[in-house]
Write a protein that holds these residues in place. Structure first.
Motif, PDB file in Angstrom:
ATOM      1  N   MET A  86     -56.660 -19.297 -15.235  1.00  0.00           N
ATOM      2  CA  MET A  86     -56.575 -18.081 -15.513  1.00  0.00           C
ATOM      3  C   MET A  86     -57.257 -17.168 -14.391  1.00  0.00           C
ATOM      4  SD  MET A  86     -58.786 -16.476 -18.780  1.00  0.00           S
ATOM      5  CE  MET A  86     -57.510 -17.037 -19.871  1.00  0.00           C
ATOM      6  N   ALA A  87     -56.621 -16.150 -14.026  1.00  0.00           N
ATOM      7  CA  ALA A  87     -57.110 -15.450 -12.947  1.00  0.00           C
ATOM      8  C   ALA A  87     -58.312 -14.802 -13.330  1.00  0.00           C
ATOM      9  CB  ALA A  87     -56.095 -14.284 -12.727  1.00  0.00           C
ATOM     10  N   SER A  88     -59.221 -14.542 -12.223  1.00  0.00           N
ATOM     11  CA  SER A  88     -60.577 -13.711 -12.722  1.00  0.00           C
ATOM     12  C   SER A  88     -60.297 -12.205 -12.637  1.00  0.00           C
ATOM     13  CB  SER A  88     -61.681 -14.208 -11.774  1.00  0.00           C
ATOM     14  OG  SER A  88     -61.220 -13.363 -10.309  1.00  0.00           O
ATOM     15  N   LEU A  89     -61.305 -11.673 -13.576  1.00  0.00           N
ATOM     16  CA  LEU A  89     -61.121 -10.165 -13.784  1.00  0.00           C
ATOM     17  C   LEU A  89     -62.276  -9.520 -13.283  1.00  0.00           C
ATOM     18  CD1 LEU A  89     -60.174 -10.453 -17.832  1.00  0.00           C
ATOM     19  CD2 LEU A  89     -58.663 -10.599 -15.712  1.00  0.00           C
ATOM     20  N   THR A  90     -62.139  -8.314 -13.022  1.00  0.00           N
ATOM     21  CA  THR A  90     -63.166  -7.345 -12.611  1.00  0.00           C
ATOM     22  C   THR A  90     -64.179  -7.102 -13.760  1.00  0.00           C
ATOM     23  OG1 THR A  90     -62.010  -5.458 -13.007  1.00  0.00           O
ATOM     24  CG2 THR A  90     -61.615  -6.283 -11.064  1.00  0.00           C
ATOM     25  N   ALA A  91     -65.290  -6.508 -12.965  1.00  0.00           N
ATOM     26  CA  ALA A  91     -66.376  -5.877 -14.195  1.00  0.00           C
ATOM     27  C   ALA A  91     -65.736  -5.157 -15.420  1.00  0.00           C
ATOM     28  CB  ALA A  91     -67.500  -5.530 -13.565  1.00  0.00           C
ATOM     29  N   ALA A  92     -64.879  -4.150 -14.772  1.00  0.00           N
ATOM     30  CA  ALA A  92     -64.407  -3.140 -15.780  1.00  0.00           C
ATOM     31  C   ALA A  92     -63.316  -3.574 -16.672  1.00  0.00           C
ATOM     32  CB  ALA A  92     -63.701  -2.166 -15.032  1.00  0.00           C
ATOM     33  N   GLU A  93     -62.466  -4.822 -15.987  1.00  0.00           N
ATOM     34  CA  GLU A  93     -61.483  -5.353 -16.956  1.00  0.00           C
ATOM     35  C   GLU A  93     -62.281  -5.965 -17.946  1.00  0.00           C
ATOM     36  OE1 GLU A  93     -57.678  -5.825 -13.842  1.00  0.00           O
ATOM     37  OE2 GLU A  93     -59.472  -7.388 -13.872  1.00  0.00           O
ATOM     38  N   CYS A  94     -63.570  -6.903 -17.647  1.00  0.00           N
ATOM     39  CA  CYS A  94     -64.368  -7.663 -18.621  1.00  0.00           C
ATOM     40  C   CYS A  94     -64.975  -6.769 -19.849  1.00  0.00           C
ATOM     41  CB  CYS A  94     -65.439  -8.536 -17.714  1.00  0.00           C
ATOM     42  SG  CYS A  94     -64.568  -9.866 -17.005  1.00  0.00           S
ATOM     43  N   GLU A  95     -65.233  -5.512 -19.407  1.00  0.00           N
ATOM     44  CA  GLU A  95     -65.471  -4.537 -20.469  1.00  0.00           C
ATOM     45  C   GLU A  95     -64.428  -4.304 -21.316  1.00  0.00           C
ATOM     46  OE1 GLU A  95     -66.411  -0.658 -18.654  1.00  0.00           O
ATOM     47  OE2 GLU A  95     -67.740  -1.466 -17.287  1.00  0.00           O
ATOM     48  N   VAL A  96     -63.367  -4.201 -21.209  1.00  0.00           N
ATOM     49  CA  VAL A  96     -62.083  -4.145 -21.827  1.00  0.00           C
ATOM     50  C   VAL A  96     -61.877  -5.350 -22.707  1.00  0.00           C
ATOM     51  CG1 VAL A  96     -59.498  -3.849 -22.113  1.00  0.00           C
ATOM     52  CG2 VAL A  96     -60.904  -2.527 -20.410  1.00  0.00           C
ATOM     53  N   TRP A  97     -62.264  -6.393 -22.033  1.00  0.00           N
ATOM     54  CA  TRP A  97     -62.089  -7.579 -22.793  1.00  0.00           C
ATOM     55  C   TRP A  97     -62.812  -7.816 -23.889  1.00  0.00           C
ATOM     56  CZ3 TRP A  97     -59.353 -12.650 -21.027  1.00  0.00           C
ATOM     57  CH2 TRP A  97     -59.965 -13.546 -22.009  1.00  0.00           C
ATOM     58  N   ALA A  98     -64.177  -7.584 -23.577  1.00  0.00           N
ATOM     59  CA  ALA A  98     -65.372  -7.497 -24.474  1.00  0.00           C
ATOM     60  C   ALA A  98     -65.087  -6.484 -25.667  1.00  0.00           C
ATOM     61  CB  ALA A  98     -66.680  -7.030 -23.936  1.00  0.00           C
ATOM     62  N   ARG A  99     -64.459  -5.425 -25.533  1.00  0.00           N
ATOM     63  CA  ARG A  99     -64.081  -4.447 -26.372  1.00  0.00           C
ATOM     64  C   ARG A  99     -62.730  -4.767 -27.224  1.00  0.00           C
ATOM     65  NH1 ARG A  99     -66.221  -0.395 -29.291  1.00  0.00           N
ATOM     66  NH2 ARG A  99     -64.886   1.465 -29.351  1.00  0.00           N
ATOM     67  N   GLU A 100     -61.956  -5.573 -26.651  1.00  0.00           N
ATOM     68  CA  GLU A 100     -60.971  -6.251 -27.370  1.00  0.00           C
ATOM     69  C   GLU A 100     -61.221  -7.181 -28.532  1.00  0.00           C
ATOM     70  OE1 GLU A 100     -57.563  -6.107 -28.952  1.00  0.00           O
ATOM     71  OE2 GLU A 100     -57.195  -5.501 -26.881  1.00  0.00           O
ATOM     72  N   LEU A 101     -62.409  -7.994 -27.889  1.00  0.00           N
ATOM     73  CA  LEU A 101     -63.011  -9.027 -29.058  1.00  0.00           C
ATOM     74  C   LEU A 101     -63.662  -8.132 -29.950  1.00  0.00           C
ATOM     75  CD1 LEU A 101     -64.717 -11.828 -26.499  1.00  0.00           C
ATOM     76  CD2 LEU A 101     -62.709 -11.871 -28.021  1.00  0.00           C
ATOM     77  N   SER A 102     -64.570  -6.804 -29.683  1.00  0.00           N
ATOM     78  CA  SER A 102     -65.162  -6.345 -30.725  1.00  0.00           C
ATOM     79  C   SER A 102     -64.196  -5.734 -31.603  1.00  0.00           C
ATOM     80  CB  SER A 102     -66.125  -5.294 -29.950  1.00  0.00           C
ATOM     81  OG  SER A 102     -66.674  -4.327 -31.017  1.00  0.00           O
ATOM     82  N   PHE A 103     -63.037  -5.282 -31.413  1.00  0.00           N
ATOM     83  CA  PHE A 103     -62.144  -4.757 -31.965  1.00  0.00           C
ATOM     84  C   PHE A 103     -61.682  -5.750 -32.852  1.00  0.00           C
ATOM     85  CE2 PHE A 103     -57.683  -2.777 -32.117  1.00  0.00           C
ATOM     86  CZ  PHE A 103     -57.948  -1.811 -33.083  1.00  0.00           C
ATOM     87  N   ALA A 104     -61.247  -6.841 -32.651  1.00  0.00           N
ATOM     88  CA  ALA A 104     -60.792  -8.260 -33.346  1.00  0.00           C
ATOM     89  C   ALA A 104     -62.130  -8.388 -34.551  1.00  0.00           C
ATOM     90  CB  ALA A 104     -60.447  -9.359 -32.650  1.00  0.00           C
ATOM     91  N   GLN A 105     -63.066  -8.539 -33.952  1.00  0.00           N
ATOM     92  CA  GLN A 105     -64.446  -8.790 -34.794  1.00  0.00           C
ATOM     93  C   GLN A 105     -64.573  -7.630 -35.972  1.00  0.00           C
ATOM     94  OE1 GLN A 105     -66.102 -11.569 -34.412  1.00  0.00           O
ATOM     95  NE2 GLN A 105     -66.591 -11.247 -36.457  1.00  0.00           N
ATOM     96  N   SER A 106     -64.068  -6.408 -35.671  1.00  0.00           N
ATOM     97  CA  SER A 106     -64.119  -5.546 -36.789  1.00  0.00           C
ATOM     98  C   SER A 106     -63.354  -6.063 -37.989  1.00  0.00           C
ATOM     99  CB  SER A 106     -64.023  -4.031 -36.357  1.00  0.00           C
ATOM    100  OG  SER A 106     -62.641  -3.966 -35.973  1.00  0.00           O
ATOM    101  N   VAL A 107     -62.114  -6.508 -37.631  1.00  0.00           N
ATOM    102  CA  VAL A 107     -61.274  -6.879 -38.893  1.00  0.00           C
ATOM    103  C   VAL A 107     -61.884  -8.036 -39.260  1.00  0.00           C
ATOM    104  CG1 VAL A 107     -58.753  -7.761 -39.233  1.00  0.00           C
ATOM    105  CG2 VAL A 107     -59.313  -5.605 -37.649  1.00  0.00           C
ATOM    106  N   ALA A 108     -62.236  -9.166 -38.529  1.00  0.00           N
ATOM    107  CA  ALA A 108     -62.750 -10.316 -39.034  1.00  0.00           C
ATOM    108  C   ALA A 108     -63.954  -9.957 -40.076  1.00  0.00           C
ATOM    109  CB  ALA A 108     -63.405 -11.296 -37.963  1.00  0.00           C
ATOM    110  N   ASP A 109     -64.735  -8.977 -39.618  1.00  0.00           N
ATOM    111  CA  ASP A 109     -65.817  -8.491 -40.533  1.00  0.00           C
ATOM    112  C   ASP A 109     -65.280  -7.534 -41.839  1.00  0.00           C
ATOM    113  OD1 ASP A 109     -67.527  -9.786 -38.772  1.00  0.00           O
ATOM    114  OD2 ASP A 109     -68.038  -8.278 -37.802  1.00  0.00           O
ATOM    115  N   HIS A 110     -63.893  -7.188 -41.595  1.00  0.00           N
ATOM    116  CA  HIS A 110     -63.540  -6.426 -42.780  1.00  0.00           C
ATOM    117  C   HIS A 110     -64.539  -5.103 -42.654  1.00  0.00           C
ATOM    118  CE1 HIS A 110     -61.812  -9.999 -44.048  1.00  0.00           C
ATOM    119  NE2 HIS A 110     -62.956 -10.559 -44.326  1.00  0.00           N
ATOM    120  N   ASP A 111     -64.593  -4.521 -41.594  1.00  0.00           N
ATOM    121  CA  ASP A 111     -65.541  -3.346 -41.386  1.00  0.00           C
ATOM    122  C   ASP A 111     -64.538  -2.120 -40.863  1.00  0.00           C
ATOM    123  OD1 ASP A 111     -67.071  -1.570 -40.552  1.00  0.00           O
ATOM    124  OD2 ASP A 111     -68.761  -2.846 -39.619  1.00  0.00           O
TER     125      ASP A 111
END
Length: 153
Positions: free
Chosen positions: A1-26
């Protein structure tokens, strides 16, 4: 897997947070990830437009009673404009009824994010690949492929 920049990792984390909002039914957290002027189902002739319409339409998915949706990023990319990013990855749809004839379906998502003036990334465009029936082995591979740590270089 290619490495990502710090800003791309911010989006990565935000995407995970978005998915977590659904998993949490929030529903409130889910809506907070969506830009006010967003379009979901962007490739459709009639996409959902605006945070309120998207949140209303997605409410059953966020609720998770009839279908459970899980996803995670496998790639985020930022090109010339450092305030616009693209993310993609697999998506798993589960029918929670143990008697369901087809319990799992696998698809994929593609999202475009924009960093607001407040520094927060929100989804502008979202679309996906139509899910197809999945075997138990494919579901296990989906879960095994989830990385919570961004592959930063």
């Amino acid at each position: 897997m290619a490495s990502l920049t710090a800003a791309e990792c911010e989006v990565w984390a935000r995407e995970l947070s978005f998915a977590q909002s659904v998993a949490d039914h929030d529903a409130v957290a889910f809506a907070s990830h969506i830009a006010p002027e967003a379009a979901f189902g962007a490739s459709l002739a009639e996409p959902l437009r605006g945070r309120d319409e998207i949140a209303r339409s997605w409410a059953p998915l966020v609720e998770g009673k009839r279908v459970k949706l899980v996803w995670y990023p496998t790639r985020t990319t930022i090109a010339g404009d450092s305030d616009v990013a693209w993310s993609s990855g697999p998506a798993l749809f589960e029918n929670p009824d143990p008697q369901a004839s087809q319990r799992y379906r696998l698809g994929a998502f593609h999202s475009v994010w924009r960093r607001g003036d407040d520094g927060v990334w929100r989804v502008m465009f979202d679309d996906g690949v139509e899910p197809r029936p999945a075997t138990e082995e494919q579901v296990a591979a989906f879960h095994a492929g989830r990385k919570t740590r961004c592959p930063r270089g």
